[in-house]
Design a protein around this motif. Structure first.
Motif, PDB file in Angstrom:
ATOM      1  N   GLU A  12       3.198  -9.084  -3.356  1.00  9.34           N
ATOM      2  CA  GLU A  12       2.701  -8.584  -2.077  1.00  9.34           C
ATOM      3  C   GLU A  12       3.794  -8.004  -1.194  1.00  9.34           C
ATOM      4  N   LYS A  13       4.798  -7.389  -1.796  1.00  8.07           N
ATOM      5  CA  LYS A  13       5.803  -6.687  -1.005  1.00  8.07           C
ATOM      6  C   LYS A  13       6.446  -5.591  -1.852  1.00  8.07           C
TER       7      LYS A  13
ATOM      8  N   PRO B 177      -5.927  -0.511  -8.312  1.00 12.36           N
ATOM      9  CA  PRO B 177      -5.819  -0.281  -6.887  1.00 12.36           C
ATOM     10  C   PRO B 177      -6.858  -1.107  -6.135  1.00 12.36           C
ATOM     11  N   ARG B 178      -6.407  -1.886  -5.149  1.00 13.96           N
ATOM     12  CA  ARG B 178      -7.294  -2.730  -4.375  1.00 13.96           C
ATOM     13  C   ARG B 178      -6.747  -2.803  -2.966  1.00 13.96           C
ATOM     14  N   GLN B 179      -7.640  -3.130  -2.013  1.00 16.19           N
ATOM     15  CA  GLN B 179      -7.156  -3.281  -0.651  1.00 16.19           C
ATOM     16  C   GLN B 179      -6.279  -4.525  -0.590  1.00 16.19           C
ATOM     17  N   GLN B 180      -5.055  -4.397  -0.151  1.00 18.97           N
ATOM     18  CA  GLN B 180      -4.124  -5.503  -0.059  1.00 18.97           C
ATOM     19  C   GLN B 180      -3.587  -5.557   1.362  1.00 18.97           C
ATOM     20  N   ARG B 181      -3.149  -6.769   1.789  1.00 14.35           N
ATOM     21  CA  ARG B 181      -2.510  -6.881   3.087  1.00 14.35           C
ATOM     22  C   ARG B 181      -1.365  -7.870   3.024  1.00 14.35           C
ATOM     23  N   ARG B 182      -0.261  -7.464   3.569  1.00 19.89           N
ATOM     24  CA  ARG B 182       0.861  -8.379   3.699  1.00 19.89           C
ATOM     25  C   ARG B 182       1.144  -8.522   5.180  1.00 19.89           C
ATOM     26  N   ASP B 183       0.920  -9.717   5.735  1.00 18.54           N
ATOM     27  CA  ASP B 183       0.948  -9.911   7.168  1.00 18.54           C
ATOM     28  C   ASP B 183       2.289  -9.557   7.791  1.00 18.54           C
ATOM     29  N   SER B 184       3.394  -9.887   7.095  1.00 22.96           N
ATOM     30  CA  SER B 184       4.689  -9.758   7.740  1.00 22.96           C
ATOM     31  C   SER B 184       5.128  -8.319   7.900  1.00 22.96           C
ATOM     32  N   ILE B 185       4.931  -7.460   6.886  1.00 22.71           N
ATOM     33  CA  ILE B 185       5.342  -6.074   7.038  1.00 22.71           C
ATOM     34  C   ILE B 185       4.196  -5.107   6.777  1.00 22.71           C
ATOM     35  N   ASN B 186       3.016  -5.642   6.622  1.00 22.33           N
ATOM     36  CA  ASN B 186       1.812  -4.826   6.613  1.00 22.33           C
ATOM     37  C   ASN B 186       1.772  -3.804   5.505  1.00 22.33           C
TER      38      ASN B 186
END
Length: 451
Positions: free
Chosen positions: A333-334, A42-51
């Motif tokens: 990432e989705k 578990p890690r902080q992740q970010r996907r810009d398009s759908i967050n």
């Protein structure tokens, strides 16, 4: 599971007698096999398009310091491949929701190959003070100790699927906690021989039922069953759970989230072995010259090893292992449905899957999802979950063309992009699907239209 869509059973030479060995501390350890699945630390992740965000753990992983102390587990069975690690399994524990949900992860290797994945067990502390265990993993001494450190008794052990890689650990795990009740998904089966649960060491198990409010954990956790007998040689069965206090959805193989970095439970040696240009890479290199050079231990090769593992697990035969980055970027990432599950299972029974997905997203206001493989926990909404199943529109007839609300319509549109898989990578899987249909192992789309 990723998602595994067929059940494996011990090979025929071992069918009569399950194997149990004693480790150095004289504790019985169940011989077993593990199937195909992945996870991420578990890690902080970010996907810009759908967050989408893979939530960070609130505590550091816990594990013993020795490489072998308490990690012995003898594992030789399995069809069609024996799955490792065969003798040594590291367990990593993280706290997903402070004071109430913990994740336990172990590595799994596909036979003697360099492809490794992870499998995840989720433990929830109920209002009663006891522990509810979802999809148990190999009960090594280390794993059992990490559970006991939570300071609460194990009250319930839950098998949420028919899949062999999860089923095989239930019996050995329940013997470590003999006072716990065992509950299993309905319509259990195994292949190539349909063996009873008792063969797997599972005795006096109770059966999970759809939306059953009489379960002893009903005040904490609700459940919905997807059961599709029409898929092929056996039904596809998965039970989704909703932990109401934390607003957490638990699934087994329904959806996954592939993070860019490899999971902590996969050792460095496995990653570097996958980075080598072996036979699989030469076959799947699109005719390009494959350099035969030593693999050094660096960040670039570790990442390459991880990307190759993911593509082989998701597609079985991806189009280009020599340069995996482009395909990997499409899949990471989705929140998605695994290509294997999408192709061999969910496309066969689109109405049933969509009804299950709609029921989950209508009744449960979850804000995070914990699958049994790949990254977890994933910060995702009901809309995100529906979007992952946007591909179902391709298989539904005109009665299902219109979603019941504007929000669901938006999810369907967004899901078109979320469920896009590179066509070149899908060729091997599509060919396998056609072959399995031709021999009757799986069926064509049972209902709805085909495009």
């Amino acid at each position: 599971m990723v998602a595994t869509i067929s059940v494996s059973s011990p090979n025929s030479t071992l069918l009569k007698n399950p194997i149990y060995l004693k480790d150095s501390s004289s504790n019985f350890v169940g011989g077993s096999l593990k199937g195909l699945c992945l996870n991420l630390k578990p890690r902080q992740q970010r996907r810009d398009s759908i967050n989408f965000v893979a939530a960070s753990s609130s505590t550091a992983p816990s594990a013993t310091t020795s490489n072998s102390n308490g990690r012995f587990y003898f594992n030789i069975t399995g069809f069609p491949f024996p799955l490792g690690p065969f003798l040594n399994r590291l367990t990593i524990r993280t706290e997903a929701v402070k004071g109430s949900i913990w994740l336990f992860e172990q590595e799994q290797a596909l036979g003697f190959s360099s492809v490794s994945t992870n499998i995840r067990m989720t433990v929830i502390k109920l209002k009663s003070g006891g522990l509810w265990v979802h999809a148990p993993i190999a009960p090594t001494d280390e794993c059992v100790q990490l559970i006991k450190e939570l300071g609460a008794p194990v009250e319930y052990i839950v098998l949420p699927t028919f899949a062999y890689e999860h089923k095989i650990f239930v019996g050995p795990f329940s013997r470590k906690f003999p006072r716990a009740q065992v509950w299993v998904a309905p319509r259990q089966w195994s292949w190539p021989l349909n063996l009873p649960l008792e063969f797997f060491g599972i005795f006096r198990a109770k059966t999970l039922k759809d939306e059953d409010l009489s379960t002893p954990w009903a005040s904490d956790i609700e459940q919905k069953v997807l059961s599709s007998p029409e898929v092929g040689i056996g039904p596809y069965v998965e039970v989704a759970f909703y932990h109401k206090p934390s607003r957490t959805l638990l699934v087994t193989d329904a959806v996954i989230f592939v993070s860019r970095q490899p999971p902590e439970c996969i050792n460095k040696e496995s990653l570097l072995a996958s980075a080598k240009n072996g036979l699989a890479v030469k076959i799947l290199s699109k005719g390009k010259e494959v350099p035969d050079e030593p693999v050094v231990d660096n960040k670039r090769n570790l990442q390459k090893g991880w990307e190759r593992m993911v593509l082989q697990i998701l597609f079985l035969g991806p189009s280009n292992l020599l340069e995996p980055n482009a395909s990997f970027e499409q899949m990471s990432e989705k929140l998605i449905v695994s290509p294997i599950v999408k192709t061999l299972v969910f496309s066969k029974v689109p109405e049933k899957v969509r009804d299950w997905v709609y029921s989950i997203s209508r009744d449960w206001k979850f804000r995070r999802i914990i699958p049994a493989h790949f990254a977890a926990p994933i910060n995702a909404s009901r809309s995100d979950f529906r979007a992952a199943f946007g591909f179902l529109d391709e298989f539904l007839d005109d009665r299902y063309d219109t979603w019941p609300s504007l929000s669901l319509l938006f999810s369907s549109i967004k899901g078109k992009a979320a469920s896009y898989f590179p066509p070149d990578d899908m060729r091997t899987l599509s060919s396998l699907d056609q072959f399995l249909v031709s021999v009757g192992a799986v069926k064509k789309t049972v209902s709805g239209r085909k495009r």
